[in-house]
Design an enzyme around this catalytic site. Structure first.
Site, mmCIF file in Angstrom:
data_model
loop_
_atom_site.group_PDB
_atom_site.id
_atom_site.type_symbol
_atom_site.label_atom_id
_atom_site.label_comp_id
_atom_site.label_asym_id
_atom_site.label_seq_id
_atom_site.Cartn_x
_atom_site.Cartn_y
_atom_site.Cartn_z
ATOM 1 N N ARG A 107 0.808 -1.224 0.000
ATOM 2 C CA ARG A 107 0.000 0.000 0.000
ATOM 3 C C ARG A 107 0.840 1.273 0.000
ATOM 4 N NH1 ARG A 107 -3.227 -0.322 4.741
ATOM 5 N NH2 ARG A 107 -3.943 1.748 4.193
ATOM 6 N N ASN A 108 2.150 1.146 0.121
ATOM 7 C CA ASN A 108 3.003 2.331 0.039
ATOM 8 C C ASN A 108 3.081 2.737 -1.431
ATOM 9 O OD1 ASN A 108 5.526 3.961 -0.222
ATOM 10 N ND2 ASN A 108 5.565 3.603 1.986
ATOM 11 N N ASP A 109 2.922 4.022 -1.694
ATOM 12 C CA ASP A 109 2.856 4.519 -3.076
ATOM 13 C C ASP A 109 4.218 4.827 -3.698
ATOM 14 O OD1 ASP A 109 0.068 4.469 -3.430
ATOM 15 O OD2 ASP A 109 -0.170 6.423 -2.450
#
Length: 174
Positions: free
Chosen positions: A45-47
C-alpha cells in the site's frame, strides 16, 4: 508491549546508488513489511514505487531488482536517514534510540548528488536533528520536502504524484 521489555534494534538497508545519481530520496527507516521482504518500500500500500514509475508514465516492475535498476537508470538514489533504531511496528513516531547513517561519507563518495528529497516530514526532521551540517556539504546541495508515500499519510495518490513531479524538474526532464 509489556513494561520492562527491551526492543531489539532494527537496521536499514544499504543505499541504492551509483556514481551517476543526481538525486537522493531519503525515507526514515523501513517498516515491518519492508524489513521482512528486505526491500525498500515493500508494503504493497506504500505509493513510492507507483509514484516513481508514474513520473515516467510507466507501471512498476514486479521484480525488486528491476525496480532498483530503474532508479539508477533515472539517476535517482535511495536511502534512509537512519542506520538503526528501536521501534515496535512501523510508525516513525515510535522510533527510539535513532542512529543516523553516515552522510558525510556518502556525499564524499557520490559528489554528483545535488538534490536531496525527503519522503515525508519525519525523514526531514530526523535528518535536521541528527545529520551534522557543514557549510560546504550543505551549500553543494538543495533540499526538498515531499509528501510521504506511506499509506498512513492520507492525501490522495494524484495529489502526492503532483508534488513528486519536482523530481522531473530536478532531473531537468520537465
Amino acid at each position: 508491549m509489556e513494561k520492562g521489555c527491551k526492543l531489539m534494534p532494527i537496521y536499514s538497508f544499504e543505499p541504492i546508488i551509483d556514481e551517476n545519481c543526481k538525486i537522493l530520496i531519503l525515507g526514515t527507516m523501513p517498516g515491518v513489511m519492508s524489513l521482512k521482504k528486505q526491500q525498500y518500500y515493500g508494503h504493497e500500500r506504500n505509493d513510492f514505487w507507483r509514484i516513481i514509475y508514474a513520473l515516467f508514465g510507466l507501471q512498476p516492475d514486479s521484480i525488486y531488482e528491476d525496480r532498483k535498476a530503474f532508479l539508477l537508470e533515472k539517476r535517482i538514489a535511495l536511502w534512509d536517514v537512519l542506520k538503526a533504531c528501536e521501534r515496535e511496528g512501523s510508525s516513525d513516531s515510535d522510533i527510539k534510540n535513532p542512529v543516523p547513517n553516515d552522510f558525510a561519507s556518502l556525499y564524499n563518495s557520490y559528489p554528483g548528488i545535488k538534490s536531496v528529497c525527503f519522503n515525508g516530514g519525519p525523514a526531514e526532521r530526523l535528518y535536521n536533528r541528527f545529520v551534522e551540517k557543514t557549510g560546504k556539504a550543505e551549500s553543494e546541495r538543495s533540499f526538498y520536502s515531499l509528501p510521504s508515500t506511506s499509506p498512513a499519510y492520507t492525501i490522495g495518490f494524484e495529489r502526492k504524484l503532483e508534488r513528486w513531479k519536482l523530481i522531473l524538474s530536478l532531473l531537468h526532464l520537465k
